[in-house]
Design a protein around this motif. Structure first.
Motif, PDB file in Angstrom:
ATOM      1  N   THR A 111     -22.567 -21.264  48.599  1.00 55.80           N
ATOM      2  CA  THR A 111     -23.436 -21.550  47.448  1.00 55.80           C
ATOM      3  C   THR A 111     -24.255 -22.780  47.765  1.00 55.80           C
TER       4      THR A 111
ATOM      5  N   GLU B  59     -29.792 -27.740  34.769  1.00 56.29           N
ATOM      6  CA  GLU B  59     -28.562 -28.463  35.071  1.00 56.29           C
ATOM      7  C   GLU B  59     -28.840 -29.949  34.902  1.00 56.29           C
TER       8      GLU B  59
ATOM      9  N   ARG C 162     -17.703 -34.684  42.777  1.00 58.87           N
ATOM     10  CA  ARG C 162     -18.392 -33.460  43.216  1.00 58.87           C
ATOM     11  C   ARG C 162     -19.379 -33.113  42.130  1.00 58.87           C
TER      12      ARG C 162
ATOM     13  N   PRO D   6     -22.751 -31.660  42.799  1.00 59.04           N
ATOM     14  CA  PRO D   6     -23.954 -30.922  43.162  1.00 59.04           C
ATOM     15  C   PRO D   6     -24.303 -29.863  42.126  1.00 59.04           C
ATOM     16  N   GLY D   7     -23.312 -29.420  41.356  1.00 57.72           N
ATOM     17  CA  GLY D   7     -23.633 -28.423  40.355  1.00 57.72           C
ATOM     18  C   GLY D   7     -23.680 -27.036  40.957  1.00 57.72           C
ATOM     19  N   LEU D   8     -22.531 -26.561  41.408  1.00 53.12           N
ATOM     20  CA  LEU D   8     -22.490 -25.243  42.024  1.00 53.12           C
ATOM     21  C   LEU D   8     -21.844 -24.274  41.051  1.00 53.12           C
ATOM     22  N   LEU D   9     -22.566 -23.198  40.745  1.00 55.74           N
ATOM     23  CA  LEU D   9     -22.047 -22.251  39.772  1.00 55.74           C
ATOM     24  C   LEU D   9     -20.844 -21.493  40.320  1.00 55.74           C
TER      25      LEU D   9
ATOM     26  N   GLY E  92     -25.639 -30.032  50.378  1.00 52.08           N
ATOM     27  CA  GLY E  92     -24.903 -30.249  49.131  1.00 52.08           C
ATOM     28  C   GLY E  92     -24.282 -28.987  48.567  1.00 52.08           C
TER      29      GLY E  92
END
Lengths: 467, 467
Positions: B340, A105, A178, A180-183, B403
């Protein structure tokens, strides 16, 4: 420009980054196609989301609209001014941050070019899921804003599907952030997905977090000569089911290959011409050539099939397809259309569009190529007056009658706006207008792109802007 | 209910489909968890988008809000009434149409269950990209409205990514309808993507067109015992790069496996327990077992690795993970959280959440399991009073401090609304409210779900609705 406005903008971005002399402005005022151009009040070059917010607040108060601009490689006139807007160049937002080499990521400034990002992440065994020919200039921010597609959509989807976080500035200066990189994140409306493809009309994208894809070092490319587009589509379907890692399925035709051979030093791939050509690429962690060859065996003629695994051979096959754009430009100034057809209508559309063009403009020379796995055909037309829209309209009306889309990848911009209602219903357009008004009530963000804020009077259609 | 209202609704859907006797209403008024329940004015069961439009127009005129409901398998209270709304059951929209067996696309009524769709398309060599345990009851419309995830997100993405066309009815009765199924369509805002995950607050989804994925007949499942979650995540990363076709990567822990073994007749998978378990599944057109075994060889202990390829053996390994939910429910009424974490924080979160729970509620028994490839952990907590939210709040605050997201798959509904602002900023929530007001100004569609139309007074937090 107004000295007071200049002073206020300079207070936000610095004196060096408010540009209004005509020579400097020129490269921001005309797009890559040279077809779309307009005067800018000034060019403002912020270096952060906070600076973008400051600029938007000043422009909103002064009643000046803003045209966000990345690499200015768009093809529909959406990134150049039309009538004295301020151009907001995002190219100084060029940081690559927080690269998670384990998870794959990365957080990317809007102004980073695709090529720079590719080089950065490939060194660590990762890749960007989207690739396209304008990679040296196209910026990640622009690619998200237009939901760019390219040659790998069949495997990894468009830019919208790579997006796992966004920083963007709304018209009122509020910053959505936003990253954080949440799948997975089901907490309300998908604002990143809404901004992707909104062509700068809802917010200014300043940073994004992208999921990367593992680098697929082993590659195999096949080029096939085939009796028809229908035969090519049948091969794509067979390979899609049987060969893992199919990531490109490109079609082109003899009229395009002839142009490529004439304008480059490439040798003809086959001793004889075929009515249709199909390029397939499979890639993975292990050599995909055996599976590709096995998948092709029952459906392809060995005499009309070339298979390449080493880099130079693969590049030679790809050149037959990738050098279309350059060869077409060397031949003249094309009208460029970019359409999708439903999967089961693509084969029938190809002869139909040639017949329609021959009827409407006998001088038209269509050169077709595209992404067979997505139903996406690029319809380039040579031999037309640049200002003559009759052929464009005829093609797009035909697309609509086949149930297709008038823009697969390029977006609407100002170029395709007159035909938006061919494939978006009044309810669709009305819902889009309501969302635009909700997020940008003053209409300062890229006004006139996709649709006008107010519906036109009955019977009035606006022609696309032109140089 | 008001006889005039009943008469008008019956004129649209027929007398048999306006239900207001308490016995019939009951199954529509309480959700699957039995945790959320409320009185409905009536249950209306339309059979088409036109009927949905008629019902919405009548309800809007009468000032009655509407709660759309599919299979009622949601876990956050978003599909049951709160205060006398009309329940709009979509289950009669159960047609499967226009299945393109060549391209792998299908048009599906909102009320079709996932299981029925799976059976239908699998017979022709295709599959739905999303799969989840509630497949027998969950409807496709509800799965799109909540952007359902499940066990295959790592490979195919959530429902939003399967969507290539939508039919939906806006609050004013206008019907959005674009169902041709175009894989690429950059013609303005992505309304299907916006409606996906909007939990019935922006429109009522009546039909969708889905892209399908090829059936992957060859499968291999591995179950590994590992010293820690961190070790499991390292294995996932290695396999993700080296083994093609990874489509599930599930983790669980000894406390969950113990419950499963106690409440089922399963034999322990290993002779000794391990601190963490990882289940991996690869699938493709050809046997993925050799590549999976080769990818595991450098990272896994052979004594703690089981590999299964035939159906019965694979099912036995999967049961250790899939029967968690049933075993937990057999043990008590859990608090269910679904979060998540960013990829690089997941391993640290696991001991942290156990420590936080022990500090806040010493009686809490956490049972963790989840989708390791997505950073998605289901935090089930036994041993708590159903109305005691202290543990839920503590866990979600911890997630925010790491996060993460307070809802990975389940959505916000009414259950998670008090904590929405932990991970969505005021600018985010304000933009969502603006979009909601733009598309549903009267606020009749699933009011109170995700957020309230008006911000609460300062300092006031609303508890989730309860039975």
């Amino acid at each position: 420009m107004d000295p007071d406005l200049r002073r206020r903008l300079e207070a936000v971005v610095g004196a060096a980054h408010v540009l209004d002399d005509p020579d400097t402005r020129a490269s921001y005022e005309t797009d890559w196609t040279r077809r779309f151009s307009g005067p800018a009040a000034c060019v403002v070059r912020p270096a952060s989301a906070a600076e973008v917010a400051g600029v938007l607040q000043i422009c909103r108060a002064a009643g000046i609209a803003v045209v966000p601009q990345g690499g200015n490689t768009g093809l529909v006139g959406g990134s150049v001014p039309r009538a004295g807007e301020a151009v907001l160049s995002l190219r100084r937002l060029d940081a690559i941050e927080d690269f998670d080499e384990v998870a794959g990521e990365v957080t990317v400034g809007a102004g980073v070019t695709l090529e720079r990002l590719q080089e950065h992440v490939r060194a660590a065994g990762w890749d960007v899921g989207v690739d396209l020919a304008s990679r040296a200039s196209a910026t990640i921010g622009g690619m998200v804003a237009t939901n760019a597609g390219g040659v790998r959509v069949i495997r990894f989807g468009p830019m919208r599907h790579q997006l796992i976080g966004i920083e963007a500035v709304l018209a009122d200066g509020a910053i959505l952030r936003r990253l954080p990189g949440l799948l997975k994140d089901n907490t309300g409306y998908d604002l990143p997905g809404l901004l992707a493809g909104s062509e700068g009309t809802l917010a200014v994208i300043t940073r994004v977090r992208l999921r990367l894809v593992p680098l697929r070092p082993a590659r195999a490319v096949a080029l096939l000569g085939l009796p028809s587009l229908d035969a090519a589509l049948q091969v794509v379907r067979a390979v899609r089911r049987a060969a893992p890692g199919l990531e490109a399925a490109e079609v082109f035709f003899p009229e395009g290959l002839d142009l490529v051979l004439r304008h480059t030093h490439l040798a003809p791939p086959f001793p004889r011409p075929y009515p249709c050509y199909l390029l397939l690429e499979c890639a993975g962690p292990a050599d995909p050539a055996p599976a590709l060859a096995a998948a092709l065996e029952p459906v392809a003629d060995p005499a009309a099939t070339l298979l390449a695994t080493d880099r130079a051979d693969r590049d030679r096959l790809w050149a037959c397809r990738e050098r279309h754009t350059e060869a077409i430009s060397a031949e003249g100034i094309p009208h460029k259309l970019d359409v999708t057809l439903p999967a089961d209508r693509l084969a029938a559309f190809e002869p139909a569009v040639r017949a329609r063009l021959a009827a409407v403009r006998p001088a038209a020379r269509p050169i077709l190529f595209g992404h067979a796995g997505d139903g996406n055909l690029h319809v380039n037309i040579l031999g037309l007056d640049p200002d003559d829209d009759a052929a464009d309209g005829a093609v797009l009306e035909l697309v609509a009658s086949f149930g297709g889309s008038i823009s697969a990848e390029h977006g609407i911009g100002i170029a395709k706006k007159p035909w938006l209602s061919l494939t978006r219903s009044p309810a669709d357009i009305s819902a889009m207008r309501a969302i635009k008004r909700a997020l940008d009530p003053a209409g300062i963000l890229n006004p006139g792109v996709i649709f006008d804020l107010e519906p036109p009077a009955p019977g009035v259609a606006e022609p696309p802007g032109r140089v």
